[in-house]
Every structure is written in C-alpha cells, then in structure tokens.
Design a protein around this motif. Structure first.
Motif, PDB file in Angstrom:
ATOM      1  N   TYR A 113      -9.362  -5.418 -15.221  1.00 29.52           N
ATOM      2  CA  TYR A 113      -9.965  -4.918 -13.895  1.00 29.52           C
ATOM      3  C   TYR A 113      -9.265  -4.880 -12.551  1.00 29.52           C
ATOM      4  CZ  TYR A 113     -13.272  -4.465 -10.257  1.00 29.52           C
ATOM      5  OH  TYR A 113     -14.102  -4.079  -9.028  1.00 29.52           O
ATOM      6  N   SER A 114      -8.433  -6.036 -12.264  1.00 27.56           N
ATOM      7  CA  SER A 114      -7.653  -6.173 -11.139  1.00 27.56           C
ATOM      8  C   SER A 114      -6.534  -4.957 -11.350  1.00 27.56           C
ATOM      9  CB  SER A 114      -7.103  -7.387 -11.172  1.00 27.56           C
ATOM     10  OG  SER A 114      -8.261  -8.475 -10.999  1.00 27.56           O
ATOM     11  N   PHE A 115      -5.840  -4.835 -12.375  1.00 23.96           N
ATOM     12  CA  PHE A 115      -4.878  -3.887 -12.430  1.00 23.96           C
ATOM     13  C   PHE A 115      -5.332  -2.457 -12.296  1.00 23.96           C
ATOM     14  CE2 PHE A 115      -2.300  -7.055 -14.558  1.00 23.96           C
ATOM     15  CZ  PHE A 115      -0.905  -6.497 -14.028  1.00 23.96           C
ATOM     16  N   ILE A 116      -6.262  -2.002 -12.856  1.00 23.49           N
ATOM     17  CA  ILE A 116      -7.098  -0.542 -12.830  1.00 23.49           C
ATOM     18  C   ILE A 116      -7.548  -0.406 -11.394  1.00 23.49           C
ATOM     19  CG2 ILE A 116      -8.725   0.857 -13.430  1.00 23.49           C
ATOM     20  CD1 ILE A 116      -8.616  -0.592 -16.206  1.00 23.49           C
ATOM     21  N   TYR A 117      -8.302  -1.584 -10.717  1.00 23.68           N
ATOM     22  CA  TYR A 117      -8.675  -1.391  -9.409  1.00 23.68           C
ATOM     23  C   TYR A 117      -7.655  -0.989  -8.479  1.00 23.68           C
ATOM     24  CZ  TYR A 117     -11.575  -2.591  -5.547  1.00 23.68           C
ATOM     25  OH  TYR A 117     -12.392  -2.491  -4.312  1.00 23.68           O
ATOM     26  N   SER A 118      -6.554  -1.620  -8.595  1.00 22.89           N
ATOM     27  CA  SER A 118      -5.510  -1.687  -7.592  1.00 22.89           C
ATOM     28  C   SER A 118      -4.733  -0.441  -7.808  1.00 22.89           C
ATOM     29  CB  SER A 118      -4.468  -2.974  -7.820  1.00 22.89           C
ATOM     30  OG  SER A 118      -5.115  -4.269  -7.741  1.00 22.89           O
ATOM     31  N   PHE A 119      -4.466   0.151  -9.024  1.00 16.42           N
ATOM     32  CA  PHE A 119      -3.913   1.393  -9.123  1.00 16.42           C
ATOM     33  C   PHE A 119      -4.810   2.461  -8.575  1.00 16.42           C
ATOM     34  CE2 PHE A 119      -0.795  -0.886 -11.939  1.00 16.42           C
ATOM     35  CZ  PHE A 119       0.494  -0.287 -11.451  1.00 16.42           C
ATOM     36  N   LEU A 127      12.710  -2.528   2.912  1.00 15.83           N
ATOM     37  CA  LEU A 127      12.849  -2.499   1.276  1.00 15.83           C
ATOM     38  C   LEU A 127      12.648  -1.290   0.709  1.00 15.83           C
ATOM     39  CD1 LEU A 127      11.300  -6.135   0.376  1.00 15.83           C
ATOM     40  CD2 LEU A 127      13.687  -5.158   0.726  1.00 15.83           C
ATOM     41  N   GLY A 128      12.462   0.104   1.298  1.00 15.70           N
ATOM     42  CA  GLY A 128      12.049   1.263   1.062  1.00 15.70           C
ATOM     43  C   GLY A 128      10.475   1.427   0.609  1.00 15.70           C
ATOM     44  N   ASP A 129      10.032   2.601   0.625  1.00 13.87           N
ATOM     45  CA  ASP A 129       8.861   3.053   0.611  1.00 13.87           C
ATOM     46  C   ASP A 129       8.061   2.755  -0.887  1.00 13.87           C
ATOM     47  OD1 ASP A 129       8.963   4.361   3.143  1.00 13.87           O
ATOM     48  OD2 ASP A 129       9.592   6.304   2.344  1.00 13.87           O
ATOM     49  N   LEU A 130       8.857   2.801  -1.915  1.00 15.40           N
ATOM     50  CA  LEU A 130       8.383   2.580  -3.484  1.00 15.40           C
ATOM     51  C   LEU A 130       8.045   1.270  -3.422  1.00 15.40           C
ATOM     52  CD1 LEU A 130       7.758   3.452  -6.128  1.00 15.40           C
ATOM     53  CD2 LEU A 130       9.955   2.995  -6.698  1.00 15.40           C
ATOM     54  N   LEU A 131       8.746   0.137  -2.966  1.00 12.02           N
ATOM     55  CA  LEU A 131       8.574  -1.144  -2.869  1.00 12.02           C
ATOM     56  C   LEU A 131       7.576  -1.551  -2.168  1.00 12.02           C
ATOM     57  CD1 LEU A 131      12.166  -2.941  -3.165  1.00 12.02           C
ATOM     58  CD2 LEU A 131      10.518  -2.838  -5.099  1.00 12.02           C
ATOM     59  N   CYS A 132       7.326  -0.825  -0.920  1.00 11.21           N
ATOM     60  CA  CYS A 132       6.245  -0.962  -0.177  1.00 11.21           C
ATOM     61  C   CYS A 132       4.860  -0.752  -0.968  1.00 11.21           C
ATOM     62  CB  CYS A 132       6.147   0.090   1.086  1.00 11.21           C
ATOM     63  SG  CYS A 132       4.782   0.104   2.094  1.00 11.21           S
ATOM     64  N   SER A 175      -0.909   6.965  -2.836  1.00 10.17           N
ATOM     65  CA  SER A 175       0.304   6.782  -2.253  1.00 10.17           C
ATOM     66  C   SER A 175       1.617   6.345  -3.148  1.00 10.17           C
ATOM     67  CB  SER A 175       0.147   5.149  -1.605  1.00 10.17           C
ATOM     68  OG  SER A 175      -0.826   5.386  -0.668  1.00 10.17           O
ATOM     69  N   LEU A 176       1.473   6.218  -4.312  1.00  7.16           N
ATOM     70  CA  LEU A 176       2.439   6.163  -5.465  1.00  7.16           C
ATOM     71  C   LEU A 176       2.834   7.405  -5.933  1.00  7.16           C
ATOM     72  CD1 LEU A 176       3.757   3.821  -7.151  1.00  7.16           C
ATOM     73  CD2 LEU A 176       2.063   4.299  -9.007  1.00  7.16           C
ATOM     74  N   GLN A 191       3.457   9.599  -3.526  1.00  7.78           N
ATOM     75  CA  GLN A 191       4.344  10.186  -2.663  1.00  7.78           C
ATOM     76  C   GLN A 191       4.513   9.104  -1.780  1.00  7.78           C
ATOM     77  OE1 GLN A 191       3.528  14.116  -0.630  1.00  7.78           O
ATOM     78  NE2 GLN A 191       5.181  13.582   0.811  1.00  7.78           N
ATOM     79  N   PRO A 192       5.268   8.100  -2.071  1.00  4.45           N
ATOM     80  CA  PRO A 192       5.634   6.922  -1.451  1.00  4.45           C
ATOM     81  C   PRO A 192       6.039   7.266   0.065  1.00  4.45           C
ATOM     82  CG  PRO A 192       6.427   6.579  -3.454  1.00  4.45           C
ATOM     83  CD  PRO A 192       6.268   7.925  -3.282  1.00  4.45           C
ATOM     84  N   GLY A 193       5.349   6.677   1.053  1.00  3.57           N
ATOM     85  CA  GLY A 193       5.854   6.772   2.742  1.00  3.57           C
ATOM     86  C   GLY A 193       5.398   7.863   3.230  1.00  3.57           C
ATOM     87  N   ARG A 194       4.225   8.615   2.468  1.00  3.92           N
ATOM     88  CA  ARG A 194       3.738   9.770   3.136  1.00  3.92           C
ATOM     89  C   ARG A 194       2.848   9.385   4.223  1.00  3.92           C
ATOM     90  NH1 ARG A 194      -0.422  12.242  -1.143  1.00  3.92           N
ATOM     91  NH2 ARG A 194      -0.767  13.695   0.623  1.00  3.92           N
ATOM     92  N   TYR A 195       2.266   8.129   4.390  1.00  6.12           N
ATOM     93  CA  TYR A 195       1.388   7.843   5.393  1.00  6.12           C
ATOM     94  C   TYR A 195       2.352   7.140   6.683  1.00  6.12           C
ATOM     95  CZ  TYR A 195      -2.043   9.195   2.145  1.00  6.12           C
ATOM     96  OH  TYR A 195      -3.081  10.014   1.329  1.00  6.12           O
ATOM     97  N   ASN A 196       3.528   6.859   6.404  1.00  9.16           N
ATOM     98  CA  ASN A 196       4.204   6.394   7.389  1.00  9.16           C
ATOM     99  C   ASN A 196       4.459   6.996   8.388  1.00  9.16           C
ATOM    100  OD1 ASN A 196       4.525   4.080   5.670  1.00  9.16           O
ATOM    101  ND2 ASN A 196       6.501   4.395   5.154  1.00  9.16           N
ATOM    102  N   SER A 197       4.312   6.649   9.996  1.00  9.39           N
ATOM    103  CA  SER A 197       4.357   7.342  11.122  1.00  9.39           C
ATOM    104  C   SER A 197       6.004   7.308  11.525  1.00  9.39           C
ATOM    105  CB  SER A 197       3.575   6.778  12.079  1.00  9.39           C
ATOM    106  OG  SER A 197       3.692   5.409  12.494  1.00  9.39           O
ATOM    107  N   CYS A 198       6.507   6.597  10.962  1.00  5.05           N
ATOM    108  CA  CYS A 198       8.199   6.192  11.551  1.00  5.05           C
ATOM    109  C   CYS A 198       8.736   5.376  10.431  1.00  5.05           C
ATOM    110  CB  CYS A 198       8.231   5.475  12.892  1.00  5.05           C
ATOM    111  SG  CYS A 198       7.230   3.961  12.906  1.00  5.05           S
ATOM    112  N   TYR A 199      10.227   5.348  10.508  1.00  7.21           N
ATOM    113  CA  TYR A 199      11.039   4.766   9.419  1.00  7.21           C
ATOM    114  C   TYR A 199      10.750   2.884  10.020  1.00  7.21           C
ATOM    115  CZ  TYR A 199      13.032   8.844   7.862  1.00  7.21           C
ATOM    116  OH  TYR A 199      13.594  10.138   7.220  1.00  7.21           O
ATOM    117  N   GLY A 200      10.587   2.387   8.710  1.00  8.25           N
ATOM    118  CA  GLY A 200      10.410   0.836   8.976  1.00  8.25           C
ATOM    119  C   GLY A 200       9.135   0.598   8.679  1.00  8.25           C
ATOM    120  N   GLU A 201       8.280   1.430   8.452  1.00  5.76           N
ATOM    121  CA  GLU A 201       6.737   1.352   8.623  1.00  5.76           C
ATOM    122  C   GLU A 201       6.168   1.024   7.010  1.00  5.76           C
ATOM    123  OE1 GLU A 201       2.851   2.212  11.322  1.00  5.76           O
ATOM    124  OE2 GLU A 201       3.839   4.100  10.094  1.00  5.76           O
TER     125      GLU A 201
END
Length: 331
Positions: free
Chosen positions: A155-161, A96-101, A167-168, A170-180
């Motif tokens: 609090y849950s919103f702030i804590y999560s963000f 589903l893509g890095d952003l949706l991840c 990661s938000l 630059q989505p996908g910056r920590y993926n080691s391969c496509y599909g992760e």
C-alpha cells in the motif's frame, strides 16, 4: 562583492536561473548538521539492533514482534536514507538532479506511510489482545500478520507512486529555478489518507484499549471471591498483555507527538519553506520518532536489553544461539 553575490546562488554559473541559498548563521547550520547526523547514526544502529534481535531469536517470533520488526525496518530506512537526504536540503540547494529529487520524495513517502500503517497494525493487535483475549491466538496468527505487513508496504508503494506519478513523468517540471527540489501532490488527499484516517483509527482503537485495560486492572486488584464468579466467568487479560499494551501505547503516543505538529501546520494552510529553520525543526521532530522507538523498547522490554547484550558480546555467533530462552534470562 561579486564573490558574495555568487555565494548566494546554488549554481553561480546560472546566475539568472539559479535558486538562491537561504542565509543562515553558521552556528545554526552547524547545529542542524550535527543534530541530523547524530540522529541518523543513532537511528540506524538502534533499529538494526531491533531487527537483528527479532529476526535471530526464535522465541521473539510473535505476531506483535513481527509488526515491531516491520516498524524497525521503516525506522532503519529513515536513518539510512531519508535523514542524510534531508541534510542536503538544509541549504536548500538540490545538486543531485531532478530524477533523484522525485525518487527522494517517493522513498520518503513510502517509509513514512509504512510507519503510519505499522502503527495502525500495532493498535489493531493490542485491541484484539485486550478486548478479545480468548480469540487472539486464532485471529492474530503469524501468517495473517505477515500478510498484513506485506500489504502495508505494498500500500505504501502504491500510495507513494500515485502521488509522485505526475512528477515522475517529467521530473523538475514544478521547479521554479535550478537547484530546487519540488513536486506536486494533492495536499488534501495526503492529509486525509496519510494522516487523518489512520490517526483517527489509532486513537479510537487505543481509547477502547485504554478503557478495557483500566477495567481489567481494577478487576485484578479487587477482592472478588471465586464463589461470586461462578455464575458469570470473567476473562481477565494477562499481566503481560496489559504491559505490552502500555508499552505500545507509549510508542503510539510518542509517534503522535512527533508527527502531529507537521500535519497541523499543513491543516492550517501554512506553507513550510524547504530549508527554513521551521521546516528543519519539523523534520527533526518527525525523524526523531524513528530514533525514539528503540529507546522505548530498551526502557520497557527486558528481552530487548538482553538481546542487545547478546549481540554486542557476539554470543549470537555461537551455535544454537537462536534458540536461547530469552524469558528464562529474566530471572
């Protein structure tokens, strides 16, 4: 042979950079899909009944039930969004893509943390009801509970963000391969703020509630005469409050049993591989808690069983059904 090799990759066209699929027996995969789908459907339906019951019937608009309503909303979202997304990770190939991840993890964190804070609110509510019954109605008002529930979700919103902000950007910056689907969070901070601190609060408050409830139960069974009580008036907790404390104590205990194994693995510095059988089991255990809560209400709360009957038979569509006296129907 080429087909078999391609089948091992999430994106066969990206042979050199694609992630590999985890090889799992077909019977095991089917079992995971069936269990997760069943829990998802069951969780959505049961918690929707809780939401409709408390929202529709005015007599159920109590401070305690407003916290249960908030908990039911978070459990409903688990069944509607989190579990279906978790099914996608059983491959584990994320298509589903890095952003949706990143947004998936954000939604997951918001819902889970909201459930944890709701459990803290339940513990505080029972603590005041059992340990300070004379001032319960003045301390725990509907307005204060609504504010606390709002603060819980904020609090849950702030804590999560806060945890997924990196990661938000630059989505996908920590993926080691496509599909992760991987993000970077501070494990120590997550365990302390998201688990140890709230769970410690819950345990301490309920231990106090348990001690007071036991002493009150003994006092009600004792044969102390009114003459002996004239010198020092003792306020005993109502039976309804003790029953509510016992019921919500079961909710808290089940919550701890479902969530503790996952965080215990995190505390032991053992990594759970996404898509592995152990990770699937831990996720199954955590998400099953959202399904178990309504079953506990159905078992202990007669008003919930009655409201479900009224909902299923469509009697709630009748005029003035919201003013139904749920407690007169007990007899």
């Amino acid at each position: 042979m080429e087909t078999l090799e391609e089948a091992e990759f999430c994106f066969p066209q990206l042979f050199n950079t694609s992630c590999k699929r985890h090889t799992r027996p077909q019977s095991e995969s089917m079992l995971i899909y069936i269990l997760m789908s069943f829990i998802s459907l069951f969780t959505v339906v049961l918690n929707l009944l809780v939401i409709i019951s408390i929202s529709h019937f005015r007599q159920l608009h109590t401070p305690t039930n407003f916290v249960l309503l908030s908990l039911a909303v978070s459990d409903f979202l688990v069944g509607l969004f989190v579990i279906p997304s978790q099914i996608l990770l059983t491959e584990p190939c994320w298509f589903l893509g890095d952003l949706l991840c990143v947004l998936y993890y954000c939604l997951n964190f918001i819902i889970v943390y909201a459930s944890v804070i709701n459990m803290v609110l339940i513990s505080v509510d029972r603590y005041v009801a059992i340990c300070d019954p004379l001032h319960y109605s003045t301390k725990i008002t509907q307005m204060r509970v609504r504010i606390c529930v709002l603060l819980c979700w904020t609090y849950s919103f702030i804590y999560s963000f806060m945890f997924i902000f990196d990661s938000l950007k630059q989505p996908g910056r920590y993926n080691s391969c496509y599909g992760e689907c991987v993000i970077n969070i501070s494990g120590a901070a997550d365990i302390v703020l998201g688990f140890i601190l709230p769970i410690s609060t819950i345990v301490v408050l309920y231990l106090r509630v348990f001690v007071v409830a036991v002493s009150q139960a003994r006092a009600m069974r004792s044969h102390i005469t009114a003459v002996k009580m004239q010198s020092s008036v003792t306020v005993t907790v109502k039976k309804s409050e003790l029953k509510a404390a016992r019921t919500l104590g079961v909710v808290v205990a089940v919550f701890l049993m479902c969530y503790c194994p996952y965080y215990c693995v995190s505390l032991s510095s053992s990594d759970l591989i996404i898509g592995s059988s152990s990770e699937a089991f831990m996720s199954f255990l955590v998400y099953s808690n959202s399904c178990l809560n309504p079953l506990i209400y159905a078992f202990f709360y007669r008003w919930f069983r009655i409201s479900v009957k009224l909902i299923v038979t469509l009697e709630i569509l009748q005029p003035q059904s919201c003013d139904t006296n749920m407690f007169l129907l007990y007899f």
